[in-house]
Design an enzyme around this catalytic site. Structure first.
Site, PDB file in Angstrom:
ATOM      1  N   THR A   2       0.874  -1.064   0.097  1.00 60.33           N
ATOM      2  CA  THR A   2      -0.136  -0.035   0.046  1.00 60.33           C
ATOM      3  C   THR A   2       0.550   1.238  -0.215  1.00 60.33           C
ATOM      4  OG1 THR A   2      -0.128   0.163   2.269  1.00 60.33           O
ATOM      5  CG2 THR A   2      -1.680  -1.114   1.554  1.00 60.33           C
ATOM      6  N   ASP A   3       0.262   2.217  -0.607  1.00 57.24           N
ATOM      7  CA  ASP A   3       1.003   3.540  -0.348  1.00 57.24           C
ATOM      8  C   ASP A   3       0.773   3.842   1.177  1.00 57.24           C
ATOM      9  OD1 ASP A   3       2.162   6.178  -0.506  1.00 57.24           O
ATOM     10  OD2 ASP A   3       0.846   6.612  -2.058  1.00 57.24           O
ATOM     11  N   TRP A   4       1.579   4.721   1.765  1.00 60.28           N
ATOM     12  CA  TRP A   4       1.746   5.001   3.382  1.00 60.28           C
ATOM     13  C   TRP A   4       0.372   5.207   3.596  1.00 60.28           C
ATOM     14  CZ3 TRP A   4       5.464   2.471   1.459  1.00 60.28           C
ATOM     15  CH2 TRP A   4       6.459   2.028   2.079  1.00 60.28           C
TER      16      TRP A   4
END
Length: 805
Positions: free
Chosen positions: A228-230
């Site tokens: 995932t993106d952060w």
């Protein structure tokens, strides 16, 4: 599964623990099983491994690393070998800094010039972007570590990026927004993919089974890790079911417990978890193996020189009236502009690199051979008018034969998390240009920015050199082009329209509230301008040289096109020859021409070379929404070789056999798309393209706010606490801008204003958990005291649990 025996030794809790981070930058470890943490670092154009605050996202200063030109810059080189070289040096530095996964390259399309992160992306064309990305990935992974191509997918605006729903038809999705990722996966063989924040057609990207399972893993055969993106995880179980292995950053075990509970309740098959664990372990062990091999510290000076070489080949000469360039020996030059003193060389946000060395223009003149008679700042960097600086600049320009004027966009205008307000260069810089023109019209402008800008002022400059964001050695590279030591060979990887209103997505960008509609379909960039016959300032693929090239003798077969390329000038140079293809049938709407190949060739003065560009599986294909697969239309195709998308030098025709697929469209329902005039597509026509109703584009202001609603939406909250929260953030942003703290103001917009409420839990590393967030949401929705009590109760539980450990 490759690691079946090891997985069999794990408890359910251990397997679940591997699915989220240990902290902000590391994966979880299981010591007794020999599974170590791996380290992630930002790094599309340089390693940003934080020197401090590893448990915080922040934008803390990183360890020194070579700041290479940004992707938007290197794309102008059109040189995949050069891209691979950049990747190799990035991989070497990542290895030296103990990094396992480098978070890049970014391959999102430049749908609109105002996207604040365009400096970090390659192109408006998916073929060029994909080929450059694949070259980066091959280079990075040659050192055994992993690249992580991002942001998958349809992440084309920064505002509301964590909640916006991208509404796009299937054909446009495949042909424009997924093709670069397809090339990165199939040709680059990336070991990791980062899912984007946004929704795609109603479902968050990391939960979107059509995107993640049907296409990425099914059609493309990808067996690597999805990260995932952060803070980009919404529903953790839905993410796992879609094959999204790793959630970053840590949630202090909260989502691990959700996974365990889901399996025990039968909501998630343990075999799904096992497969996710297996793929993550493969990433851990393969990248860890690279660090076990002996390796040395990288050579700082050598990497700096490579960065300079990359910048030199990526600089674009846009105007050269009267051959004012290269500068003639003995010409007296006035140097004006704040960017000459303090170079603008990279973007802002998570890709911010702490350079090992930093060249500035004024320090490099002696070796350039250019006779500088002095420097004046000319303008305030952040837009404030200053008549005194303008006057001093004019006084200096009067004494010079030529004025070098360094202009562009500042660091806080192009930034992650924010989109630009317009395509203009700041007014105070243009006022300076106007004043200089009155006293000395021999002006060469040097432009520094990472995205397209309007240039109504272009008739007041005789030369225009675009350095984009050239990295730590960019200033010296520009001087070498100005002096003639380097023959410029860069060509634009994006179109420069005459004005922003001409852009195809002008009426559809950005999404203001709940969704953003991609009504222009596949007609982005030059695909629109060339089809609708719209004049542009500089076309896609455009760039001048200090020599001239002649194209001749085209030969087309079923598999390739070849032709002769002659350098008819007096100096050696490199030319980017571009292959465009056009289908002569009108049964299916298409852009007038599409890039399907390119080759950069070095040719000595007077020399002729035979250039061959092969056809591939993407040369003639289109995506058919009826058959749900790639098809080829049987028709005559025009094979074009050009120096830009509008400068076609050679043409031939080839008949290509088709796949006999049924026609996907009723032409009378899609008149705008068949004409290419897509600036004002009505909703009924867009729905015909989509094959379904368009979802509501506005927020429901009457419903209580929940996990996926944003801080921005708190302005409509029922509770005064929610509205106060909104106004506090707005005031903080205004106040920080007022006192000149623009970077901090931008950080508030990027990390708070557009943050979904669930992000308060997902981005705080366990300081606030979901039960505590329930209390905050109660307060926002008008139940202040009940919510506060719930929040404090859950907080005490956390504190009690810490004491009993």
């Amino acid at each position: 599964m490759k690691h079946k025996e090891l997985i069999a030794k794990m408890t359910l809790e251990e397997k679940a623990s591997l699915m989220s981070g240990k902290d902000f930058w590391q994966s979880q470890n299981i010591v007794h099983l020999g599974i170590n943490s791996i380290y992630f670092a930002d790094g599309p154009h340089g390693i940003r491994k934080q020197a401090a605050g590893a448990d915080k996202l922040g934008l803390n200063i990183g360890h020194p690393a070579t700041c290479f030109p940004t992707a938007a810059t290197v794309a102008n080189s059109w040189n995949t070998e050069l891209g691979e070289k950049v990747g190799e040096y990035l991989g070497e530095e990542a290895l030296a800094q103990g990094v396992n996964v480098l978070l890049g390259p970014g391959v999102n399309m430049k749908r609109n010039p105002l996207c604040g992160r365009n400096f970090e992306y390659f192109s408006e064309d998916p073929y060029l972007a994909g080929k450059m990305a694949a070259s980066y990935i091959r280079g990075i992974q040659s050192y055994g570590i992993s690249a992580c191509v991002k942001h998958f997918a349809v992440n084309n605006q920064e505002g509301r990026r964590m909640s916006i729903d991208a509404v796009v038809d299937e054909r446009t999705l495949r042909e424009i927004y997924l093709t670069a990722f397809e090339i990165a996966v199939k040709e680059g063989k990336t070991k990791a993919v980062m899912s984007s924040y946004n929704k795609l057609n109603g479902t968050y990207a990391n939960e979107n089974k059509h995107l993640m399972l049907d296409i990425l893993r099914g059609e493309w055969g990808y067996n690597g890790t999805v990260i995932t993106d952060w803070g980009g995880s919404n529903d953790r179980i839905a993410g796992l079911l879609a094959g999204n292995e790793l959630e970053m950053p840590t949630t202090a075990g909260e989502t691990d417990r959700e996974i365990v509970e889901a399996i025990r309740e039968g909501k998630l098959e343990e075999t799904v978890l096992d497969q996710c664990v297996d793929r993550l372990l493969e990433l851990v062990f393969t990248t860890e193996a690279a660090h076990k091999k002996p390796h040395e510290e990288f050579h700082v000076e050598r990497h700096h020189r490579v960065s300079q070489k990359v910048a030199e080949e990526s600089i674009v000469l846009l105007k050269n009236e009267g051959n004012i360039l290269p500068l003639k020996y003995g010409k007296k030059v006035a140097v004006i502009g704040d960017f000459a003193k303090d170079a603008r060389y990279q973007g802002a946000g998570s890709s911010l690199v702490n350079p090992t060395i930093l060249d500035h223009t004024m320090d490099c003149f002696e070796e350039s051979g250019i006779d500088s008679i002095g420097f004046e700042q000319g303008f305030e960097r952040y837009g404030k008018r200053n008549k005194d600086k303008v006057q001093k600049a004019c006084d200096l320009a009067k004494k010079a034969d030529v004025t070098l004027l360094y202009i562009g966009l500042d660091e806080v205008t192009e930034a992650e998390g924010l989109d630009r307000n317009n395509m203009k260069i700041p007014d105070n810089q243009i006022e300076l240009l106007d004043a200089l023109y009155e006293v000395n019209p021999n002006i060469i402008a040097i432009l520094s920015c990472g995205s397209a800008v309007e240039m109504p002022w272009i008739n007041k400059v005789r030369g225009l050199v675009h350095g984009y964001l050239g990295g730590q050695a960019g200033a010296r590279a520009i001087l070498r082009v100005l002096s003639g030591d380097v023959n410029p060979s860069g060509k634009l990887a994006e179109t420069y329209p005459l004005r922003y209103e001409d852009t195809p997505s002008y009426h559809y960008f950005p999404g203001d509230e709940a969704s953003v509609e991609y009504r222009e379909g596949p007609f982005i960039g030059y695909r629109y301008y060339d089809t609708a016959d719209v004049n542009v300032l500089f076309p896609f693929g455009y760039g001048l040289s200090y020599t001239t090239f002649v194209y001749s003798n085209i030969q087309v077969t079923d598999n390739q096109v070849s032709f002769e390329l002659t350098n008819t000038g007096n100096v050696a140079g490199m030319e980017v020859a571009q292959l465009y293809v056009s289908c002569q049938s009108k049964e299916i709407f298409r852009p007038n021409k599409e890039l399907k190949g390119f080759k950069k060739v070095f040719i000595n003065a007077g020399e002729t070379k035979v250039v061959t560009i092969p056809f591939d599986d993407k040369t003639f294909r289109y995506y058919n929404r009826k058959t749900n697969q790639w098809e080829i239309e049987g028709a005559n195709y025009t094979i074009m070789i050009g120096a830009s998308s509008t400068d076609i030098r050679l043409e031939d025709t080839l008949y290509v056999n088709g796949t006999d697929a049924p026609l996907p469209y009723e032409q009378n329902e899609l008149l705008s798309y068949y004409s290419g005039n897509i600036k004002n597509v009505q909703v009924n026509e867009f729905e015909s393209l989509l094959g379904r109703k368009v979802p509501p584009s506005k927020w429901d202001r009457n419903k209580p706010l929940g996990y996926t609603d944003t801080i921005e939406q708190c302005q409509y909250a029922k509770g005064i606490f929610g509205r106060l929260l909104f106004h506090s953030v707005v005031f903080a942003y205004w106040y920080l801008k007022k006192i000149g703290k623009r970077s901090k103001a931008n950080l508030i917009m990027m990390s708070i204003f557009h943050l979904p409420l669930r992000g308060i839990a997902r981005m705080t590393g366990g300081i606030v958990n979901m039960p505590m967030l329930d209390g905050i949401i109660m307060m926002i929705n008008g139940r202040f005291f009940k919510g506060l009590g719930h929040f404090l109760k859950e907080r005490r539980k956390i504190e009690k649990a810490k004491k009993t450990k």
